[in-house]
Design a protein around this motif. Structure first.
Motif, PDB file in Angstrom:
ATOM      1  N   PRO A   5       0.876  -1.273  -0.017  1.00  0.00           N
ATOM      2  CA  PRO A   5      -0.009  -0.080  -0.098  1.00  0.00           C
ATOM      3  C   PRO A   5       0.738   1.163  -0.028  1.00  0.00           C
ATOM      4  N   ILE A   6       0.215   2.307  -0.656  1.00  0.00           N
ATOM      5  CA  ILE A   6       1.066   3.734  -0.645  1.00  0.00           C
ATOM      6  C   ILE A   6       0.319   4.541   0.353  1.00  0.00           C
ATOM      7  N   GLY A   7      -0.553   3.904   1.127  1.00  0.00           N
ATOM      8  CA  GLY A   7      -1.199   4.669   2.184  1.00  0.00           C
ATOM      9  C   GLY A   7      -2.391   3.876   2.889  1.00  0.00           C
ATOM     10  N   ASP A  76       9.301   0.231   1.057  1.00  0.00           N
ATOM     11  CA  ASP A  76       8.485   0.872   2.117  1.00  0.00           C
ATOM     12  C   ASP A  76       7.062   0.871   1.540  1.00  0.00           C
ATOM     13  N   ALA A  77       6.768   1.292   0.580  1.00  0.00           N
ATOM     14  CA  ALA A  77       5.385   1.479  -0.091  1.00  0.00           C
ATOM     15  C   ALA A  77       5.458   1.424  -1.632  1.00  0.00           C
ATOM     16  N   GLY A  78       4.479   0.891  -2.162  1.00  0.00           N
ATOM     17  CA  GLY A  78       4.202   0.992  -3.607  1.00  0.00           C
ATOM     18  C   GLY A  78       4.861  -0.242  -4.238  1.00  0.00           C
ATOM     19  N   THR A  79       5.166   0.160  -5.526  1.00  0.00           N
ATOM     20  CA  THR A  79       5.871  -1.016  -6.240  1.00  0.00           C
ATOM     21  C   THR A  79       7.356  -1.157  -6.376  1.00  0.00           C
ATOM     22  N   PRO A  80       7.940  -2.106  -5.833  1.00  0.00           N
ATOM     23  CA  PRO A  80       9.368  -2.158  -5.804  1.00  0.00           C
ATOM     24  C   PRO A  80       9.964  -1.930  -6.808  1.00  0.00           C
ATOM     25  N   LEU A  81      11.497  -1.237  -6.968  1.00  0.00           N
ATOM     26  CA  LEU A  81      11.941  -0.634  -8.321  1.00  0.00           C
ATOM     27  C   LEU A  81      11.524   0.596  -8.884  1.00  0.00           C
ATOM     28  N   VAL A  82      10.276   1.050  -8.570  1.00  0.00           N
ATOM     29  CA  VAL A  82       9.914   2.295  -9.148  1.00  0.00           C
ATOM     30  C   VAL A  82      10.399   3.498  -8.185  1.00  0.00           C
ATOM     31  N   SER A  83      11.474   4.143  -8.407  1.00  0.00           N
ATOM     32  CA  SER A  83      12.177   4.971  -7.523  1.00  0.00           C
ATOM     33  C   SER A  83      12.544   4.241  -6.235  1.00  0.00           C
ATOM     34  N   ASP A  84      12.646   3.008  -6.124  1.00  0.00           N
ATOM     35  CA  ASP A  84      12.982   2.221  -5.338  1.00  0.00           C
ATOM     36  C   ASP A  84      13.941   1.407  -5.500  1.00  0.00           C
ATOM     37  N   PRO A  85      14.649   0.601  -4.455  1.00  0.00           N
ATOM     38  CA  PRO A  85      15.494  -0.147  -4.492  1.00  0.00           C
ATOM     39  C   PRO A  85      15.148  -1.581  -5.384  1.00  0.00           C
ATOM     40  N   CYS A 107       1.207   1.919  -6.900  1.00  0.00           N
ATOM     41  CA  CYS A 107       2.207   2.568  -7.512  1.00  0.00           C
ATOM     42  C   CYS A 107       1.787   4.215  -7.669  1.00  0.00           C
ATOM     43  N   ALA A 108       2.407   4.844  -6.793  1.00  0.00           N
ATOM     44  CA  ALA A 108       1.813   6.448  -6.749  1.00  0.00           C
ATOM     45  C   ALA A 108       1.841   7.254  -8.159  1.00  0.00           C
ATOM     46  N   ALA A 109       2.778   6.593  -9.190  1.00  0.00           N
ATOM     47  CA  ALA A 109       2.907   7.372 -10.303  1.00  0.00           C
ATOM     48  C   ALA A 109       1.802   7.154 -11.205  1.00  0.00           C
ATOM     49  N   PHE A 152       6.478  12.976 -12.335  1.00  0.00           N
ATOM     50  CA  PHE A 152       7.752  13.057 -11.392  1.00  0.00           C
ATOM     51  C   PHE A 152       7.141  12.538  -9.692  1.00  0.00           C
ATOM     52  N   TYR A 153       7.932  12.133  -9.220  1.00  0.00           N
ATOM     53  CA  TYR A 153       7.903  12.170  -7.718  1.00  0.00           C
ATOM     54  C   TYR A 153       8.594  13.689  -6.976  1.00  0.00           C
ATOM     55  N   GLU A 154       7.634  13.935  -6.075  1.00  0.00           N
ATOM     56  CA  GLU A 154       7.936  15.110  -5.447  1.00  0.00           C
ATOM     57  C   GLU A 154       7.879  15.276  -3.908  1.00  0.00           C
ATOM     58  N   THR A 155       8.573  16.009  -3.245  1.00  0.00           N
ATOM     59  CA  THR A 155       8.245  15.849  -1.889  1.00  0.00           C
ATOM     60  C   THR A 155       7.655  17.421  -1.281  1.00  0.00           C
ATOM     61  N   GLU A 180      -0.936  12.891  -1.419  1.00  0.00           N
ATOM     62  CA  GLU A 180      -1.558  12.046  -0.229  1.00  0.00           C
ATOM     63  C   GLU A 180      -2.516  11.042  -0.856  1.00  0.00           C
ATOM     64  N   LEU A 181      -2.267  10.360  -1.954  1.00  0.00           N
ATOM     65  CA  LEU A 181      -3.093   9.412  -2.646  1.00  0.00           C
ATOM     66  C   LEU A 181      -3.372   8.134  -1.916  1.00  0.00           C
ATOM     67  N   THR A 182      -4.572   8.047  -1.885  1.00  0.00           N
ATOM     68  CA  THR A 182      -5.277   6.773  -1.107  1.00  0.00           C
ATOM     69  C   THR A 182      -5.394   7.112   0.532  1.00  0.00           C
ATOM     70  N   GLY A 207       2.741  16.038   3.271  1.00  0.00           N
ATOM     71  CA  GLY A 207       2.705  14.436   2.702  1.00  0.00           C
ATOM     72  C   GLY A 207       3.472  14.088   1.305  1.00  0.00           C
ATOM     73  N   GLU A 208       3.088  13.388   0.736  1.00  0.00           N
ATOM     74  CA  GLU A 208       3.668  12.864  -0.578  1.00  0.00           C
ATOM     75  C   GLU A 208       2.899  13.248  -1.787  1.00  0.00           C
ATOM     76  N   ILE A 209       3.915  13.433  -2.751  1.00  0.00           N
ATOM     77  CA  ILE A 209       3.320  14.245  -3.927  1.00  0.00           C
ATOM     78  C   ILE A 209       3.782  13.612  -5.184  1.00  0.00           C
ATOM     79  N   VAL A 210       2.825  13.595  -6.066  1.00  0.00           N
ATOM     80  CA  VAL A 210       3.118  13.271  -7.408  1.00  0.00           C
ATOM     81  C   VAL A 210       2.927  14.323  -8.327  1.00  0.00           C
TER      82      VAL A 210
HETATM   83  N1  SAM Z   1       7.733   2.557  -5.251  1.00  0.00           N
HETATM   84  C1  SAM Z   1       7.060   3.541  -4.695  1.00  0.00           C
HETATM   85  C2  SAM Z   1       5.580   3.613  -5.717  1.00  0.00           C
HETATM   86  O1  SAM Z   1       5.344   2.564  -6.486  1.00  0.00           O
HETATM   87  O2  SAM Z   1       4.895   4.501  -5.957  1.00  0.00           O
HETATM   88  C3  SAM Z   1       7.512   5.162  -4.851  1.00  0.00           C
HETATM   89  C4  SAM Z   1       8.674   5.255  -4.116  1.00  0.00           C
HETATM   90  S1  SAM Z   1       9.402   6.745  -3.898  1.00  0.00           S
HETATM   91  C5  SAM Z   1      10.820   6.432  -2.859  1.00  0.00           C
HETATM   92  C6  SAM Z   1       8.383   7.730  -3.005  1.00  0.00           C
HETATM   93  C7  SAM Z   1       7.832   8.838  -3.757  1.00  0.00           C
HETATM   94  O3  SAM Z   1       6.470   8.429  -4.051  1.00  0.00           O
HETATM   95  C8  SAM Z   1       7.274   9.968  -2.734  1.00  0.00           C
HETATM   96  O4  SAM Z   1       8.076  10.915  -2.374  1.00  0.00           O
HETATM   97  C9  SAM Z   1       6.102  10.500  -3.645  1.00  0.00           C
HETATM   98  O5  SAM Z   1       6.571  11.396  -4.640  1.00  0.00           O
HETATM   99  C10 SAM Z   1       5.300   9.239  -4.248  1.00  0.00           C
HETATM  100  N2  SAM Z   1       4.402   8.833  -3.311  1.00  0.00           N
HETATM  101  C11 SAM Z   1       4.432   7.575  -2.628  1.00  0.00           C
HETATM  102  N3  SAM Z   1       3.136   7.445  -1.904  1.00  0.00           N
HETATM  103  C12 SAM Z   1       2.367   8.578  -2.225  1.00  0.00           C
HETATM  104  C13 SAM Z   1       1.014   8.967  -2.157  1.00  0.00           C
HETATM  105  N4  SAM Z   1       0.213   8.203  -1.088  1.00  0.00           N
HETATM  106  N5  SAM Z   1       0.584  10.114  -2.510  1.00  0.00           N
HETATM  107  C14 SAM Z   1       1.656  10.683  -3.442  1.00  0.00           C
HETATM  108  N6  SAM Z   1       2.671  10.458  -3.860  1.00  0.00           N
HETATM  109  C15 SAM Z   1       3.045   9.303  -3.305  1.00  0.00           C
END
Ligand code: SAM
Length: 267
Positions: A5-7, A76-85, A107-109, A152-155, A180-182, A207-210
């Motif tokens: 989960p991403i949230g 930690d969250a989302g799909t492994p390898l997508v901006s992740d190890p 996947c947040a993207a 893009f991913y963003e903070t 803050e998706l989901t 929070g987290e941003i795309v």
């Molecule tokens: N592998 C993850 C994925 O599949 O989405 C992404 C990991 S990357 C290190 C973390 C970035 O994903 C965050 O800085 C943010 O840009 C984006 N992200 C992750 N969770 C999010 C959420 N709930 N809402 C918006 N963006 C999110």
């Protein structure tokens, strides 16, 4: 690989839960984060810390252990390898003849792209924008002519600076901010880079941003106000650099833009 989960903790597939229950152990970025998820799922497994910077020996050992163990890779969250190890681990495991498979999920993207309302028939995911201003401008300039929605991913602390770079390099584009998706405070806001800067200056984001940027519509360059772009760029850089940046972003001739930048600077 298992996407997590991403949230919202409900966003994990039935198959992912079954695989986590059946595996011999989980390679993860942060054992505390993954430990919490497994606890929520009532699953107890050995956790091994892994990232692509891990020692090659550690990776080799992990791959060797896959001959007799079923290993799940999560981030930690989302799909492994997508901006992740993980890509080195996957490459090495495949090269060693290990059966590797990917269980799709959050996947947040993709969540941001589908929510944004921007064209999604073609999109280009470009990870995080560089931390330094020049790098951000160059990266956007390089992508300016790409006929696709840019993702893009963003903070939160860097959002306004990134929007300022978009306002300089791609001022005519529609931008969407999916935040803050989901989660409880999910929002998706669309507008010009300038309008979004105004909004987030008044309401600092958390929070987290795309960040998503619409593709160039039709003819990329005709309706672009290169004078406005040059003026903006000249507030931060020399005429030659401003001309280079605007040439990349607009597709127009660099020499002509340089001459115009000199005129604008002295006017
Ligand atoms: N592998 C993850 C994925 O599949 O989405 C992404 C990991 S990357 C290190 C973390 C970035 O994903 C965050 O800085 C943010 O840009 C984006 N992200 C992750 N969770 C999010 C959420 N709930 N809402 C918006 N963006 C999110």
């Amino acid at each position: 690989m298992v996407a997590t989960p991403i949230g919202n903790l409900g966003d994990i597939t039935l198959r992912s839960i079954r695989v986590l229950e059946a595996c011999d152990g989980v390679a993860c970025e942060d054992t505390r984060v993954t430990g919490k998820l497994l606890k929520h799922l009532n699953i107890s497994k050995p956790l091994w810390r892994y990232n692509d910077h891990s020692d090659t020996k550690d990776r080799k050992r992990l791959v060797e252990s896959m001959a007799t163990r079923a290993v799940v890779l999560v981030s930690d969250a989302g799909t492994p390898l997508v901006s992740d190890p993980g890509y080195r681990l996957v490459a090495d495991a495949r090269a060693a003849g290990v059966m590797v498979t990917s269980l799709p999920g959050p996947c947040a993207a993709i969540a941001g792209l589908t929510l944004s309302g921007l064209p999604n028939d073609r999109f280009l995911f470009a990870g995080f924008l560089p931390a330094k201003e020049k790098g951000r401008h160059d990266a956007l300039g390089d992508l300016a002519a790409v006929d696709a929605t840019l993702v893009f991913y963003e903070t939160a602390p860097r959002l306004i600076r990134s929007l300022e770079a978009v306002a300089t390099v791609l001022p005519k584009r529609s931008v969407a901010i999916a935040r803050e998706l989901t989660k409880l405070h999910e929002e998706c806001r669309t507008g010009s880079p300038g309008a979004l800067i105004e909004h987030y200056a008044a309401h600092p984001p958390k929070g987290e941003i795309v960040l998503l940027i619409a593709p160039p519509t039709g003819t990329l360059t005709e309706d672009v106000d290169t004078d406005a772009m040059l003026r903006e760029a000249l507030t931060e850089m020399k005429p030659s650099q401003a001309a280079g940046l605007v040439a990349k972003a607009s597709g127009k001739d660099r020499k002509t833009l340089y001459a115009r930048a000199l005129e604008l600077r002295s006017s």
